[in-house]
Design a protein around this motif. Structure first.
Motif, PDB file in Angstrom:
ATOM      1  N   SER A  46       8.107  18.250  -1.863  1.00  0.00           N
ATOM      2  CA  SER A  46       8.075  17.001  -1.915  1.00  0.00           C
ATOM      3  C   SER A  46       7.773  16.557  -3.187  1.00  0.00           C
ATOM      4  N   GLY A  47       7.603  15.330  -3.395  1.00  0.00           N
ATOM      5  CA  GLY A  47       7.078  14.604  -4.670  1.00  0.00           C
ATOM      6  C   GLY A  47       5.606  14.677  -4.728  1.00  0.00           C
ATOM      7  N   GLY A  48       5.202  15.050  -3.656  1.00  0.00           N
ATOM      8  CA  GLY A  48       3.303  15.019  -3.615  1.00  0.00           C
ATOM      9  C   GLY A  48       2.790  13.769  -3.569  1.00  0.00           C
ATOM     10  N   GLN A  49       3.511  12.790  -3.077  1.00  0.00           N
ATOM     11  CA  GLN A  49       3.002  11.321  -3.165  1.00  0.00           C
ATOM     12  C   GLN A  49       1.991  11.086  -1.838  1.00  0.00           C
ATOM     13  N   VAL A  50       1.002  10.548  -2.275  1.00  0.00           N
ATOM     14  CA  VAL A  50       0.169  10.394  -0.927  1.00  0.00           C
ATOM     15  C   VAL A  50      -0.112   8.879  -0.902  1.00  0.00           C
ATOM     16  N   TRP A  51       0.174   7.993   0.157  1.00  0.00           N
ATOM     17  CA  TRP A  51      -0.052   6.670   0.228  1.00  0.00           C
ATOM     18  C   TRP A  51      -1.205   6.187   0.743  1.00  0.00           C
ATOM     19  N   CYS A  52      -2.047   5.622   0.088  1.00  0.00           N
ATOM     20  CA  CYS A  52      -3.266   5.198   0.776  1.00  0.00           C
ATOM     21  C   CYS A  52      -3.896   4.001   0.324  1.00  0.00           C
ATOM     22  N   GLY A  53      -4.045   2.965   0.994  1.00  0.00           N
ATOM     23  CA  GLY A  53      -4.711   1.622   0.720  1.00  0.00           C
ATOM     24  C   GLY A  53      -6.017   1.792   0.563  1.00  0.00           C
ATOM     25  N   ALA A  54      -6.666   0.882  -0.450  1.00  0.00           N
ATOM     26  CA  ALA A  54      -8.106   0.947  -0.433  1.00  0.00           C
ATOM     27  C   ALA A  54      -8.879   2.092  -0.761  1.00  0.00           C
ATOM     28  N   ASN A  55      -7.965   2.857  -1.739  1.00  0.00           N
ATOM     29  CA  ASN A  55      -8.696   4.358  -1.869  1.00  0.00           C
ATOM     30  C   ASN A  55      -9.794   4.166  -2.989  1.00  0.00           C
ATOM     31  N   HIS A  56     -10.706   5.263  -3.155  1.00  0.00           N
ATOM     32  CA  HIS A  56     -11.471   5.198  -4.291  1.00  0.00           C
ATOM     33  C   HIS A  56     -11.110   5.687  -5.462  1.00  0.00           C
ATOM     34  N   VAL A  57      -9.947   6.217  -5.713  1.00  0.00           N
ATOM     35  CA  VAL A  57      -9.432   6.626  -6.887  1.00  0.00           C
ATOM     36  C   VAL A  57      -9.023   5.109  -7.716  1.00  0.00           C
ATOM     37  N   ALA A  58      -8.056   4.223  -6.872  1.00  0.00           N
ATOM     38  CA  ALA A  58      -7.799   2.950  -7.516  1.00  0.00           C
ATOM     39  C   ALA A  58      -8.975   2.132  -7.886  1.00  0.00           C
ATOM     40  N   GLU A  59     -10.101   2.400  -7.019  1.00  0.00           N
ATOM     41  CA  GLU A  59     -11.272   1.726  -7.307  1.00  0.00           C
ATOM     42  C   GLU A  59     -11.792   2.061  -8.428  1.00  0.00           C
ATOM     43  N   ARG A  60     -11.818   3.468  -9.003  1.00  0.00           N
ATOM     44  CA  ARG A  60     -12.673   3.693 -10.255  1.00  0.00           C
ATOM     45  C   ARG A  60     -11.848   3.570 -11.255  1.00  0.00           C
ATOM     46  N   GLU A  61     -10.414   3.361 -11.073  1.00  0.00           N
ATOM     47  CA  GLU A  61      -9.544   3.077 -12.257  1.00  0.00           C
ATOM     48  C   GLU A  61      -9.295   1.607 -12.377  1.00  0.00           C
ATOM     49  N   GLY A  62     -10.291   0.581 -11.759  1.00  0.00           N
ATOM     50  CA  GLY A  62     -10.255  -0.794 -11.941  1.00  0.00           C
ATOM     51  C   GLY A  62      -9.121  -1.174 -11.240  1.00  0.00           C
ATOM     52  N   ILE A  63      -8.580  -0.763 -10.035  1.00  0.00           N
ATOM     53  CA  ILE A  63      -7.587  -1.539  -9.465  1.00  0.00           C
ATOM     54  C   ILE A  63      -8.035  -2.039  -8.418  1.00  0.00           C
ATOM     55  N   GLU A  64      -7.902  -3.441  -8.065  1.00  0.00           N
ATOM     56  CA  GLU A  64      -8.215  -4.188  -6.870  1.00  0.00           C
ATOM     57  C   GLU A  64      -7.655  -3.941  -5.560  1.00  0.00           C
ATOM     58  N   ASP A  65      -8.187  -3.613  -4.564  1.00  0.00           N
ATOM     59  CA  ASP A  65      -7.377  -3.679  -3.141  1.00  0.00           C
ATOM     60  C   ASP A  65      -8.334  -3.700  -2.209  1.00  0.00           C
ATOM     61  N   SER A  66      -8.397  -3.687  -1.025  1.00  0.00           N
ATOM     62  CA  SER A  66      -9.086  -3.742   0.229  1.00  0.00           C
ATOM     63  C   SER A  66      -8.331  -3.353   1.425  1.00  0.00           C
ATOM     64  N   LEU A  67      -9.081  -2.997   2.524  1.00  0.00           N
ATOM     65  CA  LEU A  67      -8.538  -2.728   3.793  1.00  0.00           C
ATOM     66  C   LEU A  67      -7.853  -3.885   4.475  1.00  0.00           C
ATOM     67  N   ASP A  68      -8.302  -5.245   4.150  1.00  0.00           N
ATOM     68  CA  ASP A  68      -7.767  -6.252   4.742  1.00  0.00           C
ATOM     69  C   ASP A  68      -6.308  -6.377   4.106  1.00  0.00           C
ATOM     70  N   LEU A  69      -6.155  -6.457   2.652  1.00  0.00           N
ATOM     71  CA  LEU A  69      -5.041  -6.405   2.014  1.00  0.00           C
ATOM     72  C   LEU A  69      -3.931  -5.419   2.406  1.00  0.00           C
ATOM     73  N   THR A  70      -4.333  -4.262   2.625  1.00  0.00           N
ATOM     74  CA  THR A  70      -3.397  -3.084   3.029  1.00  0.00           C
ATOM     75  C   THR A  70      -2.981  -3.385   4.440  1.00  0.00           C
ATOM     76  N   GLU A  71      -4.048  -3.910   5.319  1.00  0.00           N
ATOM     77  CA  GLU A  71      -3.634  -4.154   6.712  1.00  0.00           C
ATOM     78  C   GLU A  71      -2.324  -5.272   6.822  1.00  0.00           C
ATOM     79  N   THR A  72      -2.700  -6.444   5.795  1.00  0.00           N
ATOM     80  CA  THR A  72      -1.699  -7.455   5.546  1.00  0.00           C
ATOM     81  C   THR A  72      -0.183  -6.818   5.339  1.00  0.00           C
ATOM     82  N   TYR A  73      -0.275  -5.979   4.467  1.00  0.00           N
ATOM     83  CA  TYR A  73       0.963  -5.355   3.873  1.00  0.00           C
ATOM     84  C   TYR A  73       1.687  -4.594   5.050  1.00  0.00           C
TER      85      TYR A  73
END
Length: 479
Positions: A46-73
């Motif tokens: 595979s392409g090795g892509q793992v989809w995960c909302g509100a993850n800690h990696v995005a947070e440490r890279e300064g990308i804003e997300d939340s469980l509520d926003l992920t659930e909305t999506y």
């Protein structure tokens, strides 16, 4: 049951390796039984892509997300695509467990995650979608970290292993397969030559750019987990052990497995976890679950993917949860030029190509595999067979599968005609309608907007599968 009786893990792909590692981290030994002579399963292809909302990696890279926003999506996507298969309990368990799991594996030193830069959610039009941050993959790992097990790692023939997503997204996925002279890139050469058929690293395999044997995409994700598994003396990986039977006691409880090996049958006792993949190479299961025949179906998965887990679960009373065929992750593809299976790539998402059914008409966003699958396998209006149509500009600029740009396709592998009418006759489709479709499609290409099916409107496709150097040119036409 003895306290130290090993957990028996059926399947040596990514899920099987992760399961065994989780057991070992809790002080429990594990035996991994893999049917093939290689580890990695479908994940390594595979392409090795793992989809995960509100993850800690995005947070440490300064990308804003939340469980509520992920659930909305997710709810917005499900509302439009498959509301009948939404399991509320499973949805919430997945949303809340996934971020914790991503951190768990990184804390356990199984992987070093990184955000795939600029890769948007599939459905960028949905409420709650993000332009980047939810797709994760591994940092580059050097194959030397696997020692002798490097030769037992399945290697992807579908992705240019060794390059990174940053390179792929800057250059374009198809372009990473060819060098500046239009020849197949080195990763592609390795895959087609017969390897298993998508600063030097420090002890963890992550420090700085890799040299020598850099592993990326799905191959790299599996390699990263395998590297960590190999440090656990309590994990025993046994290749060429295809589990054929679940052993039960007098009460019906599963107490072990029976496996077929090159030296005969063996029994392995202990609690069992089925960590096998899907059913691609079992025509009976494909027909039962998807309603597709061999004429309309092929697989890009390893040939060891035969539905063993499904059959084993059914043998002890397990029930199969059915997902509509047009809601499953299926891709358009073609018979491989270099093996018994099928191949796929982003060529259908490139300019100068379109998909039609036997009427000669387009019926979907033919650059977007999600829409292709949904429309092609619509239970009320199936579009089988369907055809990828491309022009000579496509051949010269992109090539197809193992055929590089400007190359000649293998004899009998494609049909071609001096006109669309002639091509239609050869394919058994309406040539006049095909000509009309191409004329209309060319007008959309000139305008840069597809009002019928939205081709070019999905950010994920444009970044991951399309040609980043292409823009509509006034006056251009599809030859």
């Amino acid at each position: 049951m003895h306290e130290q009786e090993p957990i028996v893990v059926v399947g040596g792909g990514l899920s099987g390796l992760a399961t065994a590692l989780a057991c070992a981290s809790q002080g429990r030994p594990a035996v991994v039984l893999e049917a093939a002579d290689l580890v990695g399963g479908a994940a390594a292809y595979s392409g090795g892509q793992v989809w995960c909302g509100a993850n800690h990696v995005a947070e440490r890279e300064g990308i804003e997300d939340s469980l509520d926003l992920t659930e909305t999506y997710i709810r917005d996507v499900a509302k439009h695509l498959a509301p009948e298969v939404l399991d509320e309990a499973a949805l919430m368990r997945w949303l809340t467990t996934s971020p914790a799991a991503m951190k768990f594996w990184e804390d356990l030193d199984a992987i070093q995650w990184t955000v795939i830069p600029g890769l948007a959610d599939y459905h960028n039009e949905a409420d709650g979608a993000l332009p980047q941050g939810r797709y994760l993959t591994n940092e580059v790992i050097d194959g030397s970290a696997l020692g002798q097990w490097r030769e037992k790692l399945r290697y992807s023939p579908y992705f240019p292993v060794g390059t990174t997503y940053r390179e792929l997204l800057e250059k374009g996925r198809r372009a990473t397969y060819v060098d500046d002279d239009g020849h197949e890139a080195e990763a592609g050469k390795h895959a087609h030559a017969g390897l298993p058929a998508f600063g030097l690293a420090d002890d963890n395999g992550f420090d700085g750019p890799a040299h020598g044997d850099p592993l990326t995409y799905g191959t790299g994700v599996v390699a990263s987990f395998l590297r960590r598994v190999l440090k656990e003396a309590s994990i025993d990986i046994r290749l060429e052990h295809r589990v054929t039977e679940l052993l039960q006691d007098a009460s019906g409880a599963v107490v072990g497995v029976r496996a077929q090996t090159p030296d005969g049958e063996v029994d392995v006792r202990g609690p069992v976890v089925l960590a096998t993949s899907t059913y691609d190479w079992d025509p009976e299961l494909v027909s039962d679950i998807l309603g597709l025949t061999p004429e309309d179906w092929g697989s890009v998965a390893p040939e060891s993917i035969r539905g063993d887990g499904l059959r084993l679960a059914r043998s002890v009373g397990g029930q199969l949860a059915r997902i509509p065929a047009n809601a499953t992750p299926i891709l358009p593809g073609w018979r491989s030029q270099v093996g018994t299976g099928f191949g796929y790539g982003p060529e259908y998402a490139m300019p100068h190509s379109m998909i039609v059914d036997r009427t000669g008409r387009r019926y979907c966003n033919d650059s977007y595999w999600v829409d292709i699958c949904r429309k092609t396998l619509d239970p009320d209006n199936r579009h089988l067979p369907f055809f990828l149509i491309w022009d000579d500009q496509h051949r010269r600029k992109y090539g197809l599968a193992a055929t590089p740009p400007g190359g000649e396709y293998p004899e009998g592998w494609v049909c071609h005609g001096a006109s669309l009418a002639e091509l239609g006759e050869k394919l058994g489709i309406d040539g006049a309608e095909l000509e009309a479709t191409a004329q209309r499609f060319s007008g959309f290409a000139r305008d840069g907007v597809d009002p019928e099916f939205g081709r070019g409107s999905v950010d994920y496709v444009n970044r991951f599968a399309g040609d980043p150097d292409h823009t509509p040119v006034a006056g251009a036409r599809s030859d």
